[in-house]
Design a protein around this motif. Structure first.
Motif, PDB file in Angstrom:
ATOM      1  N   ASP A  32       0.865  -1.193   0.000  1.00  0.00           N
ATOM      2  CA  ASP A  32       0.000   0.000   0.000  1.00  0.00           C
ATOM      3  C   ASP A  32       0.893   1.232   0.000  1.00  0.00           C
ATOM      4  O   ASP A  32       2.123   1.125  -0.112  1.00  0.00           O
ATOM      5  CB  ASP A  32      -0.904  -0.016   1.235  1.00  0.00           C
ATOM      6  CG  ASP A  32      -2.180   0.787   1.021  1.00  0.00           C
ATOM      7  OD1 ASP A  32      -2.189   1.646   0.115  1.00  0.00           O
ATOM      8  OD2 ASP A  32      -3.148   0.570   1.758  1.00  0.00           O
ATOM      9  N   ARG A  33       0.278   2.406   0.144  1.00  0.00           N
ATOM     10  CA  ARG A  33       1.032   3.651   0.235  1.00  0.00           C
ATOM     11  C   ARG A  33       1.241   4.024   1.698  1.00  0.00           C
ATOM     12  O   ARG A  33       0.354   3.846   2.519  1.00  0.00           O
ATOM     13  CB  ARG A  33       0.311   4.780  -0.496  1.00  0.00           C
ATOM     14  CG  ARG A  33       0.366   4.664  -2.007  1.00  0.00           C
ATOM     15  CD  ARG A  33      -0.188   5.908  -2.666  1.00  0.00           C
ATOM     16  NE  ARG A  33      -0.071   5.837  -4.110  1.00  0.00           N
ATOM     17  CZ  ARG A  33       1.003   6.214  -4.792  1.00  0.00           C
ATOM     18  NH1 ARG A  33       2.051   6.698  -4.120  1.00  0.00           N
ATOM     19  NH2 ARG A  33       1.052   6.136  -6.098  1.00  0.00           N
ATOM     20  N   ARG A  59       3.264   8.909   1.649  1.00  0.00           N
ATOM     21  CA  ARG A  59       2.489   8.580   0.452  1.00  0.00           C
ATOM     22  C   ARG A  59       3.299   7.855  -0.614  1.00  0.00           C
ATOM     23  O   ARG A  59       2.860   7.731  -1.750  1.00  0.00           O
ATOM     24  CB  ARG A  59       1.853   9.836  -0.150  1.00  0.00           C
ATOM     25  CG  ARG A  59       0.996  10.632   0.794  1.00  0.00           C
ATOM     26  CD  ARG A  59      -0.053   9.759   1.449  1.00  0.00           C
ATOM     27  NE  ARG A  59      -0.946   9.164   0.454  1.00  0.00           N
ATOM     28  CZ  ARG A  59      -1.799   8.179   0.714  1.00  0.00           C
ATOM     29  NH1 ARG A  59      -1.866   7.669   1.933  1.00  0.00           N
ATOM     30  NH2 ARG A  59      -2.579   7.720  -0.237  1.00  0.00           N
ATOM     31  N   ASN A  60       4.466   7.341  -0.269  1.00  0.00           N
ATOM     32  CA  ASN A  60       5.231   6.520  -1.199  1.00  0.00           C
ATOM     33  C   ASN A  60       4.860   5.057  -1.011  1.00  0.00           C
ATOM     34  O   ASN A  60       4.399   4.646   0.063  1.00  0.00           O
ATOM     35  CB  ASN A  60       6.740   6.707  -0.973  1.00  0.00           C
ATOM     36  CG  ASN A  60       7.223   8.065  -1.436  1.00  0.00           C
ATOM     37  OD1 ASN A  60       6.915   8.483  -2.548  1.00  0.00           O
ATOM     38  ND2 ASN A  60       7.963   8.773  -0.582  1.00  0.00           N
ATOM     39  N   PRO A  61       5.039   4.198  -2.045  1.00  0.00           N
ATOM     40  CA  PRO A  61       4.652   2.774  -1.925  1.00  0.00           C
ATOM     41  C   PRO A  61       5.434   2.056  -0.835  1.00  0.00           C
ATOM     42  O   PRO A  61       6.616   2.323  -0.597  1.00  0.00           O
ATOM     43  CB  PRO A  61       4.961   2.215  -3.311  1.00  0.00           C
ATOM     44  CG  PRO A  61       5.007   3.405  -4.215  1.00  0.00           C
ATOM     45  CD  PRO A  61       5.529   4.526  -3.390  1.00  0.00           C
ATOM     46  N   VAL A  62       4.729   1.123  -0.163  1.00  0.00           N
ATOM     47  CA  VAL A  62       5.341   0.245   0.838  1.00  0.00           C
ATOM     48  C   VAL A  62       5.059  -1.187   0.421  1.00  0.00           C
ATOM     49  O   VAL A  62       3.899  -1.576   0.280  1.00  0.00           O
ATOM     50  CB  VAL A  62       4.777   0.507   2.256  1.00  0.00           C
ATOM     51  CG1 VAL A  62       5.504  -0.351   3.280  1.00  0.00           C
ATOM     52  CG2 VAL A  62       4.886   1.971   2.616  1.00  0.00           C
ATOM     53  N   ALA A  63       6.096  -2.002   0.199  1.00  0.00           N
ATOM     54  CA  ALA A  63       5.915  -3.397  -0.189  1.00  0.00           C
ATOM     55  C   ALA A  63       5.383  -4.198   0.983  1.00  0.00           C
ATOM     56  O   ALA A  63       5.556  -3.839   2.150  1.00  0.00           O
ATOM     57  CB  ALA A  63       7.238  -3.982  -0.678  1.00  0.00           C
ATOM     58  N   ALA A 114       2.761   1.959   6.944  1.00  0.00           N
ATOM     59  CA  ALA A 114       3.755   3.034   6.935  1.00  0.00           C
ATOM     60  C   ALA A 114       5.136   2.422   6.872  1.00  0.00           C
ATOM     61  O   ALA A 114       5.325   1.227   7.168  1.00  0.00           O
ATOM     62  CB  ALA A 114       3.620   3.926   8.168  1.00  0.00           C
ATOM     63  N   HIS A 115       6.119   3.219   6.447  1.00  0.00           N
ATOM     64  CA  HIS A 115       7.503   2.770   6.509  1.00  0.00           C
ATOM     65  C   HIS A 115       7.942   2.673   7.972  1.00  0.00           C
ATOM     66  O   HIS A 115       7.317   3.264   8.864  1.00  0.00           O
ATOM     67  CB  HIS A 115       8.413   3.760   5.773  1.00  0.00           C
ATOM     68  CG  HIS A 115       8.250   3.722   4.284  1.00  0.00           C
ATOM     69  ND1 HIS A 115       7.501   4.637   3.583  1.00  0.00           N
ATOM     70  CD2 HIS A 115       8.740   2.864   3.352  1.00  0.00           C
ATOM     71  CE1 HIS A 115       7.544   4.369   2.292  1.00  0.00           C
ATOM     72  NE2 HIS A 115       8.278   3.294   2.116  1.00  0.00           N
ATOM     73  N   HIS A 116       9.029   1.957   8.200  1.00  0.00           N
ATOM     74  CA  HIS A 116       9.606   1.931   9.543  1.00  0.00           C
ATOM     75  C   HIS A 116      10.103   3.318   9.909  1.00  0.00           C
ATOM     76  O   HIS A 116      10.329   4.174   9.041  1.00  0.00           O
ATOM     77  CB  HIS A 116      10.754   0.919   9.610  1.00  0.00           C
ATOM     78  CG  HIS A 116      10.279  -0.501   9.570  1.00  0.00           C
ATOM     79  ND1 HIS A 116       9.559  -1.080  10.592  1.00  0.00           N
ATOM     80  CD2 HIS A 116      10.412  -1.459   8.605  1.00  0.00           C
ATOM     81  CE1 HIS A 116       9.263  -2.336  10.273  1.00  0.00           C
ATOM     82  NE2 HIS A 116       9.774  -2.594   9.068  1.00  0.00           N
ATOM     83  N   ALA A 117      10.234   3.566  11.207  1.00  0.00           N
ATOM     84  CA  ALA A 117      10.629   4.887  11.680  1.00  0.00           C
ATOM     85  C   ALA A 117      11.942   5.312  11.037  1.00  0.00           C
ATOM     86  O   ALA A 117      12.941   4.594  11.098  1.00  0.00           O
ATOM     87  CB  ALA A 117      10.762   4.874  13.208  1.00  0.00           C
ATOM     88  N   PRO A 135      11.398   7.513   2.337  1.00  0.00           N
ATOM     89  CA  PRO A 135      12.319   8.146   1.379  1.00  0.00           C
ATOM     90  C   PRO A 135      12.044   9.646   1.295  1.00  0.00           C
ATOM     91  O   PRO A 135      10.923  10.099   1.542  1.00  0.00           O
ATOM     92  CB  PRO A 135      11.986   7.433   0.060  1.00  0.00           C
ATOM     93  CG  PRO A 135      10.590   6.964   0.219  1.00  0.00           C
ATOM     94  CD  PRO A 135      10.428   6.628   1.671  1.00  0.00           C
ATOM     95  N   PRO A 136      13.045  10.430   0.967  1.00  0.00           N
ATOM     96  CA  PRO A 136      12.822  11.885   0.852  1.00  0.00           C
ATOM     97  C   PRO A 136      11.857  12.181  -0.285  1.00  0.00           C
ATOM     98  O   PRO A 136      11.847  11.493  -1.305  1.00  0.00           O
ATOM     99  CB  PRO A 136      14.223  12.436   0.577  1.00  0.00           C
ATOM    100  CG  PRO A 136      14.983  11.290   0.000  1.00  0.00           C
ATOM    101  CD  PRO A 136      14.428  10.048   0.657  1.00  0.00           C
ATOM    102  N   PRO A 137      11.007  13.202  -0.122  1.00  0.00           N
ATOM    103  CA  PRO A 137      10.048  13.519  -1.183  1.00  0.00           C
ATOM    104  C   PRO A 137      10.763  14.045  -2.421  1.00  0.00           C
ATOM    105  O   PRO A 137      11.803  14.695  -2.325  1.00  0.00           O
ATOM    106  CB  PRO A 137       9.167  14.602  -0.555  1.00  0.00           C
ATOM    107  CG  PRO A 137      10.023  15.229   0.489  1.00  0.00           C
ATOM    108  CD  PRO A 137      10.899  14.125   1.013  1.00  0.00           C
ATOM    109  N   PRO A 138      10.196  13.770  -3.591  1.00  0.00           N
ATOM    110  CA  PRO A 138      10.819  14.283  -4.819  1.00  0.00           C
ATOM    111  C   PRO A 138      10.658  15.800  -4.888  1.00  0.00           C
ATOM    112  O   PRO A 138       9.757  16.372  -4.278  1.00  0.00           O
ATOM    113  CB  PRO A 138      10.022  13.585  -5.929  1.00  0.00           C
ATOM    114  CG  PRO A 138       8.698  13.275  -5.307  1.00  0.00           C
ATOM    115  CD  PRO A 138       8.986  12.988  -3.865  1.00  0.00           C
ATOM    116  N   PRO A 139      11.523  16.484  -5.592  1.00  0.00           N
ATOM    117  CA  PRO A 139      11.390  17.945  -5.708  1.00  0.00           C
ATOM    118  C   PRO A 139      10.094  18.311  -6.409  1.00  0.00           C
ATOM    119  O   PRO A 139       9.654  17.629  -7.339  1.00  0.00           O
ATOM    120  CB  PRO A 139      12.615  18.350  -6.535  1.00  0.00           C
ATOM    121  CG  PRO A 139      13.006  17.107  -7.281  1.00  0.00           C
ATOM    122  CD  PRO A 139      12.660  15.963  -6.371  1.00  0.00           C
ATOM    123  N   PRO A 140       9.421  19.386  -5.960  1.00  0.00           N
ATOM    124  CA  PRO A 140       8.152  19.762  -6.596  1.00  0.00           C
ATOM    125  C   PRO A 140       8.382  20.206  -8.040  1.00  0.00           C
ATOM    126  O   PRO A 140       9.398  20.829  -8.350  1.00  0.00           O
ATOM    127  CB  PRO A 140       7.652  20.927  -5.726  1.00  0.00           C
ATOM    128  CG  PRO A 140       8.889  21.484  -5.095  1.00  0.00           C
ATOM    129  CD  PRO A 140       9.806  20.321  -4.896  1.00  0.00           C
TER     130      PRO A 140
END
Length: 499
Positions: A151-152, A157-161, A179-182, A186-191
């Motif tokens: 899911d995301r 809001r990035n994919p999580v396997a 959610a990802h682990h603490a 990953p860092p958000p992509p540049p807008p």
């Protein structure tokens, strides 16, 4: 009991994987271990730390086991000596294990292979072997619950396997969210510098002219900080040479710069000053003669462009969305002062419009002598006929209540807001034929003075009502007069000595 060679039950230390045990655990009576994972062939599984077994008739089978459910494959700090029950459901049977928390791992005490759901025989067996302090046993989760499905991430809001993250409680959701682990998000992509299409209507970032939603693009204002959201402004794809600083006007209004009318779709709405304006540089030349804005009073026929008629001009400042009128010279045709800020004149209607409330307005200029002669002659003839009655006899007027209560008022002057200045008269009410509530059948009686002008409104039926102007003649009879006659009486009456 049923033995199934395809799914042999786990034995001893195979039941649970021991976790790292701190040295302080020996003194606190706590065992650190990982709860057994769900077997791949199992259809359904659950694990529970049992603290008591209910004996009530309303709770039977597995519902009789009280305690805390444990997540499979997750590490817990569990009280040493506590009882843990694991149930794995396979096609055709269920594998049930009762285990006790030892010093380093789970130790199996009893196993069942059942064709039916958990029954009273198994729960009674577990209840007889609970330790005396089972109600005080606790299981504290020491690592995150893994996510079972892809899911995301609810945080970034990035994919999580599946199995690569965790599930956490989120406010507003009934169940936990992946959610990802603490610290692993990953860092958000540049807008992006440009977004297409633009979703907001606002002035263009490049030229300042108005951009409608879906017509242009959205450009990034500045490079946002890591903790702030990117900010965008609308912009034209190609800036037009003849743009407008605001949205197109939808209805006729008065220009805030030249006070001339702006027909629909020919100007724009100035958002900052909240007024309609012509396109930049499109304001017409000012009128060679003074002009005023006049509103059609209630009850009078509609105004028409080009006609010559008597109009009323309100000189009060500060009216919403209407230009302020200049003083009217006393030399204007048919000038008559109704109050210090309300005057009449005979004018020629130049153009008409309606405001948001549906009231009609007209831009007028003072009529010339040749234009006003017909109107002034007709008014003079009516005022000459409006002579005071020689008799001092009073007249009487009555009206019956039919749902609506009638009223009668003496007209004493002119008002820019209501048309007339009214003085409402008290009535003598006869309830002889009235119903109990007085909403039907009650008759209102008034006594009318001679040489006075009255207005009344009374019902004819449940849905119909009528409004009339009344006067008392020399014989003391009350007669109805027209609106023009009422105006003549009001204008001529100001000169009578009796008034």
């Amino acid at each position: 009991m049923h033995e199934n060679p395809d799914h042999p039950p786990p034995r001893g230390g195979v039941l649970a994987r021991p976790a790292h045990r701190p040295a302080a655990a020996e003194a606190t009576g706590t065992t650190y271990l990982v709860v057994p994972s769900r077997p791949e062939a199992a259809v359904k599984s659950w694990r529970k730390l049992v603290t008591a077994v209910s004996t009530g008739p309303e709770r039977k089978g597995a519902f009789a086991l009280e305690g805390k459910f444990l997540e499979p494959g997750v590490a817990y700090a569990v009280s040493t000596g506590a009882v843990v029950v694991t149930v794995d459901q396979y096609p055709g049977h269920r594998q049930v294990v009762m285990a006790r928390v030892g010093a380093a791992e789970l130790e199996t005490e009893k196993e069942w292979s059942l064709k039916a759901p958990l029954g009273k025989r198994v729960t009674d067996f577990i209840g007889r072997r609970l330790p005396a302090g089972a109600a005080d046993h606790r299981a504290q989760q020491v690592d995150a619950v893994p996510n079972r499905f892809a899911d995301r991430c609810v945080l970034c809001r990035n994919p999580v396997a599946a199995g690569a993250g965790r599930v956490i409680p989120v406010s507003g959701y009934r169940s936990k969210r992946p959610a990802h682990h603490a610290g692993a998000c990953p860092p958000p992509p540049p807008p992006p510098e440009v977004l297409t299409p633009n979703r907001r209507s606002e002035p263009c970032l490049l030229c300042g002219m108005w951009v409608y939603a879906e017509d242009g693009v959205a450009r990034l204002l500045t490079s946002p900080d890591a903790d702030s959201r990117p900010r965008y402004r609308a912009a034209h794809t190609e800036c037009p040479a003849d743009g407008m600083p605001g949205p197109e006007n939808r209805r006729t209004g008065w220009c805030g710069q030249c006070s001339q009318p702006v027909p629909p779709a020919t100007g724009y709405w100035d958002i900052d000053k909240e007024e309609v304006r012509h396109r930049p540089g499109r304001c017409p030349e000012p009128e060679p003669e003074p002009v005023w804005w006049a509103r059609r009073p209630k009850g009078e026929p509609p105004l028409e462009a080009g006609e010559v008629r008597r109009v009323q001009v309100d000189l009060r400042p500060g009216r919403a969305a209407v230009p302020d009128n200049l003083p009217v010279p006393v030399t204007a045709a048919g000038f008559r002062m109704l109050s210090p800020t309300y005057v009449e004149l005979v004018g020629r209607v130049l153009e008409c419009t309606e405001d948001r409330g549906g009231r009609q307005w007209a831009r007028v200029r003072a009529a010339s002598g040749a234009e006003a002669v017909e109107v002034l002659a007709a008014e003079g003839a009516r005022e000459a006929e409006a002579e005071p009655a020689a008799s001092l006899l009073r007249g009487s007027f009555s009206a019956e209540v039919i749902t609506f209560t009638p009223w009668l008022a003496e007209i004493t002057g002119r008002s820019p807001r209501y048309g007339w200045v009214r003085k409402f008269q008290p009535a003598h009410v006869d309830y002889t034929r009235s119903n109990r509530k007085g909403t039907r059948g009650a008759v209102h009686h008034w006594s009318l003075k001679p040489n006075r002008l009255y207005e009344t409104e009374y019902p004819l039926s449940r849905r119909e009502r009528v409004r009339k102007y009344l006067m008392v003649d020399a014989q003391g009879d009350v007669r109805e007069i027209s609106r023009d006659e009422a105006l003549a009486w009001l204008n001529a009456g100001a000169t009578w000595p009796a008034h």
